[in-house]
Write a protein that holds these residues in place. Structure first.
Motif, PDB file in Angstrom:
ATOM      1  N   GLU A 212      39.248  17.699   8.102  1.00  0.00           N
ATOM      2  CA  GLU A 212      38.713  18.693   7.159  1.00  0.00           C
ATOM      3  C   GLU A 212      37.899  18.036   6.052  1.00  0.00           C
ATOM      4  OE1 GLU A 212      42.209  20.770   5.917  1.00  0.00           O
ATOM      5  OE2 GLU A 212      42.561  21.481   7.969  1.00  0.00           O
ATOM      6  N   LYS A 213      37.978  16.726   5.980  1.00  0.00           N
ATOM      7  CA  LYS A 213      37.215  15.967   4.975  1.00  0.00           C
ATOM      8  C   LYS A 213      36.239  15.032   5.691  1.00  0.00           C
ATOM      9  CE  LYS A 213      40.080  17.622   1.923  1.00  0.00           C
ATOM     10  NZ  LYS A 213      39.697  18.966   1.464  1.00  0.00           N
ATOM     11  N   ALA A 214      35.602  15.540   6.741  1.00  0.00           N
ATOM     12  CA  ALA A 214      34.754  14.675   7.570  1.00  0.00           C
ATOM     13  C   ALA A 214      33.603  14.064   6.780  1.00  0.00           C
ATOM     14  CB  ALA A 214      34.228  15.437   8.780  1.00  0.00           C
ATOM     15  N   HIS A 215      33.285  14.652   5.615  1.00  0.00           N
ATOM     16  CA  HIS A 215      32.205  14.083   4.799  1.00  0.00           C
ATOM     17  C   HIS A 215      32.663  12.830   4.070  1.00  0.00           C
ATOM     18  CE1 HIS A 215      34.655  16.701   2.379  1.00  0.00           C
ATOM     19  NE2 HIS A 215      33.985  16.484   1.270  1.00  0.00           N
ATOM     20  N   LEU A 216      33.975  12.640   3.933  1.00  0.00           N
ATOM     21  CA  LEU A 216      34.486  11.485   3.198  1.00  0.00           C
ATOM     22  C   LEU A 216      35.304  10.524   4.062  1.00  0.00           C
ATOM     23  CD1 LEU A 216      35.569  13.440   0.001  1.00  0.00           C
ATOM     24  CD2 LEU A 216      33.606  11.899   0.191  1.00  0.00           C
TER      25      LEU A 216
ATOM     26  N   THR B 134      40.402   3.299   8.900  1.00  0.00           N
ATOM     27  CA  THR B 134      40.399   3.666  10.313  1.00  0.00           C
ATOM     28  C   THR B 134      39.034   4.184  10.749  1.00  0.00           C
ATOM     29  OG1 THR B 134      42.735   4.209  10.180  1.00  0.00           O
ATOM     30  CG2 THR B 134      41.547   5.091  12.063  1.00  0.00           C
ATOM     31  N   PHE B 135      38.462   5.096   9.978  1.00  0.00           N
ATOM     32  CA  PHE B 135      37.186   5.678  10.410  1.00  0.00           C
ATOM     33  C   PHE B 135      36.023   4.702  10.252  1.00  0.00           C
ATOM     34  CE2 PHE B 135      39.961   9.250  10.340  1.00  0.00           C
ATOM     35  CZ  PHE B 135      39.598   9.897  11.507  1.00  0.00           C
ATOM     36  N   GLY B 136      36.104   3.853   9.251  1.00  0.00           N
ATOM     37  CA  GLY B 136      35.098   2.799   9.140  1.00  0.00           C
ATOM     38  C   GLY B 136      35.098   1.960  10.416  1.00  0.00           C
TER      39      GLY B 136
ATOM     40  N   GLU C  57      30.034  19.344  21.774  1.00  0.00           N
ATOM     41  CA  GLU C  57      28.836  18.493  21.710  1.00  0.00           C
ATOM     42  C   GLU C  57      29.303  17.056  21.871  1.00  0.00           C
ATOM     43  OE1 GLU C  57      25.835  19.093  18.529  1.00  0.00           O
ATOM     44  OE2 GLU C  57      26.265  17.044  17.973  1.00  0.00           O
ATOM     45  N   PHE C  58      28.878  16.407  22.921  1.00  0.00           N
ATOM     46  CA  PHE C  58      29.273  15.007  23.125  1.00  0.00           C
ATOM     47  C   PHE C  58      28.084  14.225  23.656  1.00  0.00           C
ATOM     48  CE2 PHE C  58      29.698  14.966  27.797  1.00  0.00           C
ATOM     49  CZ  PHE C  58      29.752  16.326  28.071  1.00  0.00           C
TER      50      PHE C  58
ATOM     51  N   PRO D 122      31.461  11.236  14.437  1.00  0.00           N
ATOM     52  CA  PRO D 122      31.464  11.495  12.991  1.00  0.00           C
ATOM     53  C   PRO D 122      31.695  12.968  12.636  1.00  0.00           C
ATOM     54  CG  PRO D 122      29.709   9.969  13.539  1.00  0.00           C
ATOM     55  CD  PRO D 122      30.309  10.405  14.845  1.00  0.00           C
ATOM     56  N   PHE D 123      30.996  13.860  13.300  1.00  0.00           N
ATOM     57  CA  PHE D 123      31.082  15.277  12.935  1.00  0.00           C
ATOM     58  C   PHE D 123      31.340  16.123  14.178  1.00  0.00           C
ATOM     59  CE2 PHE D 123      28.234  12.975  10.059  1.00  0.00           C
ATOM     60  CZ  PHE D 123      29.034  13.019   8.928  1.00  0.00           C
ATOM     61  N   PRO D 124      32.615  16.257  14.557  1.00  0.00           N
ATOM     62  CA  PRO D 124      32.948  16.900  15.834  1.00  0.00           C
ATOM     63  C   PRO D 124      32.608  18.384  15.884  1.00  0.00           C
ATOM     64  CG  PRO D 124      34.942  16.486  14.565  1.00  0.00           C
ATOM     65  CD  PRO D 124      33.818  15.831  13.824  1.00  0.00           C
ATOM     66  N   ARG D 125      32.166  18.822  17.040  1.00  0.00           N
ATOM     67  CA  ARG D 125      31.949  20.243  17.320  1.00  0.00           C
ATOM     68  C   ARG D 125      32.909  20.665  18.411  1.00  0.00           C
ATOM     69  NH1 ARG D 125      29.858  19.621  13.278  1.00  0.00           N
ATOM     70  NH2 ARG D 125      27.771  20.182  12.593  1.00  0.00           N
ATOM     71  N   ALA D 126      33.726  21.662  18.091  1.00  0.00           N
ATOM     72  CA  ALA D 126      34.724  22.168  19.036  1.00  0.00           C
ATOM     73  C   ALA D 126      34.880  23.654  18.748  1.00  0.00           C
ATOM     74  CB  ALA D 126      36.039  21.410  18.830  1.00  0.00           C
ATOM     75  N   PRO D 127      35.576  24.395  19.642  1.00  0.00           N
ATOM     76  CA  PRO D 127      35.693  25.834  19.394  1.00  0.00           C
ATOM     77  C   PRO D 127      36.151  26.132  17.963  1.00  0.00           C
ATOM     78  CG  PRO D 127      36.598  25.305  21.541  1.00  0.00           C
ATOM     79  CD  PRO D 127      36.217  24.005  20.902  1.00  0.00           C
ATOM     80  N   LYS D 128      35.451  27.019  17.291  1.00  0.00           N
ATOM     81  CA  LYS D 128      35.736  27.452  15.918  1.00  0.00           C
ATOM     82  C   LYS D 128      35.619  26.318  14.896  1.00  0.00           C
ATOM     83  CE  LYS D 128      36.916  31.731  17.038  1.00  0.00           C
ATOM     84  NZ  LYS D 128      36.073  31.668  18.259  1.00  0.00           N
TER      85      LYS D 128
END
Ligand code: 4AD
Ligand code: MG
Length: 479
Positions: free
Chosen positions: A123-127, A133-135, A246-247, A469-475
């Motif tokens: 929910e904080k994909a911008h940060l 871990t994400f780095g 989207e992959f 980085p910015f996942p697209r999934a249902p809803k």
């Protein structure tokens, strides 16, 4: 006169080639600040490496006002001297001056120096790229992309850019996102009341591509060896830890290759990529290896991975993949002691539980399954001599299931045309594809590697939404 570009120095370089006693400037985001009476320690990350650098501020060098603005998440610019350190790190910065480039209100900044759940971080994909871990994941993702281009370039493949907007459904599964500029509230209608796509932007129905393969084949039948590497879209409503709407997919396509050549390439390619990560992302993999082990410890004994992350990666590079036919696999599954949720019978598609049983329990290594029943595979796959199966191949990986899907292609015009018609693909949407079988057709083959599934495997993460980085999934299409 040419302008001289003043290279900025980033933390990765400072730590790798430390110039002790030199003046340096470090810019980055504050991870932690620890204050005692006479000295303040600030940990800074700039994302170029998993490692942080410590800035040491002695009393009276920096004003209280500035120090109060240095909180977790703030961006700062530190001037000072690089000195040898007594602490865990080899070097640290003895601070002379600090500029605060961007403050972060400690009451509001959501990423605190503690363990956050991945659900929260989504929910904080911008940060979230600012976390360790994400780095690590996004640096590895970069390295793997780079390695993919390297591999194909070294092996004489040409990078072909296939379209994102298409009028065909390559996989014939009908899971497409429509592309239109028609007014959805008041679309133009034909005489029999249907939406009139002739009035639409492209003068026909179009959608986002599910695969670049069909166009890729056109390239291979001219340039011999091509690959695509681009975004693909699937409107399948599967809310799983392995599916995205989207992959990114890598699709090599080779003229004069048969199914065995195709398997050899897929195996060599994937081993190269894993090896590349082991050799070029060691620091990030060590970090993720520790995370993976922590995570496994939370699981019940029976579900735990027998190997650590790095061991798992090495295992893949050092062992041959097990090759067998779908028919042989069905026999193994039928004779297995394990009770499956979905029954197995010749002719039905394998479920993820079956794939994982074969890979994780039975063979305990990656598996390539071939010769699937033609009814459960796409129309373009080459019919085998038995008339019942097609020359398909799926590469199955531990913890992932299917990582690659591919096949030798039907190169016989009549057979391909009939098969397309049987599965209800309109000739007018793929006339150009069929025509390549009339003009200089030849045996050829290719496959698609799901990039996020590869990154999932290499990073040891559990959910595919955490490796893009910015996942697209249902809803879910924020950011
Ligand atoms: O098996 P698939 O559907 O094959 C094709 O699209 C072929 N046109 C490829 C080819 O032969 N050129 O998809 C290929 C791979 C899968 O093995 C999987 O790794 C990945 O793409 N994939 C997905 N990854 C994430 N989310 C999804 N919804 C995916 N669907 C497929
Ligand atoms: Mg598939």
């Amino acid at each position: 006169m040419a302008r001289v570009i003043m290279e900025k120095v980033y933390i990765k370089q400072i730590l790798e080639e430390p110039k002790i006693d030199s003046d340096i400037v470090v810019r980055g985001w504050v991870r932690t600040k620890r204050q005692s009476k006479n000295v303040t320690f600030i940990n800074i990350s700039d994302g170029t490496t998993i490692h942080t650098i410590q800035a040491v501020v002695e009393a009276d060098t920096v004003s209280e006002e500035i120090l109060s603005k240095i909180n977790t998440g703030a961006c700062i610019e530190v001037y000072g001297k690089l000195i040898a350190s007594q602490g865990n790190q080899k070097v640290e910065v003895k601070v002379e001056k600090i500029n605060v480039l961007g403050e972060a209100d400690p009451e509001k900044y959501p990423i605190q120096p503690k363990k956050h759940s991945f659900e929260f971080l989504r929910e904080k994909a911008h940060l979230r790229p600012r976390t360790n871990t994400f780095g690590a994941i996004f640096r590895i993702r970069h390295a793997l992309s780079f390695a993919i281009h390297n591999y194909f370039n070294d092996h004489g493949f040409f990078y072909l850019h296939t379209p994102i907007i298409t009028g065909s459904d390559a996989e014939g599964a009908g899971e497409m996102f429509k592309v239109t500029t028609l007014d959805l509230k008041n679309p133009p209608k034909t005489e029999n009341g249907e939406i009139d796509f002739k009035e639409d932007f492209f003068g026909k129905e179009t959608n986002l591509t599910v695969s670049g393969q069909l166009e890729g084949e056109l390239g291979a039948l001219a340039l011999s060896k091509i690959y695509t590497f681009g975004p693909t879209f699937r409107a399948e409503n599967s809310n799983t830890s392995r599916h995205l709407a989207e992959f990114w997919m890598i699709e090599p396509e080779m003229a004069f290759y048969d199914l065995v050549d195709n398997m050899d390439l897929a195996e060599d390619f994937i081993k190269y990529l894993v090896k590349y990560a082991l050799e070029n992302c060691a620091d990030d993999l060590w970090f993720l290896d520790a995370r993976f082990s922590d995570e496994e410890k939370q699981k019940p004994m029976a579900e735990r991975s027998e190997m650590g992350l790095i061991d798992k990666l090495k295992f893949v590079t050092e062992n041959d993949f097990q090759r067998l036919t779908y028919t042989e696999a069905v026999e193994i599954l039928k004779n297995a002691k394990k009770k499956f949720q979905f029954p197995v019978d010749w002719g039905t598609d394998l479920q993820s539980e079956h794939e994982r049983f074969l890979v994780e329990k039975h063979f305990k290594k990656p598996v390539i399954l071939t010769h699937y029943p033609k009814e459960i595979k796409a129309f373009y796959m080459k019919e085998a001599e038995d008339g019942k199966t097609v020359k398909a191949m799926d590469v199955l990986f531990p913890g992932i299931g299917e990582i690659i899907g591919g096949s030798q292609r039907e190169d016989d015009y009549e057979k391909l045309k009939n098969r397309a018609a049987q599965v209800g693909i309109e000739e007018e949407s793929i006339w150009w594809y069929l025509e390549t079988r009339q003009f200089g057709s030849c045996p050829h083959a290719g496959f698609g590697l799901g990039f996020e599934r590869l990154v999932l495997f290499v990073t040891g993460m559990g959910n595919i939404r955490d490796v893009i980085p910015f996942p697209r999934a249902p809803k879910s299409a924020d950011f």
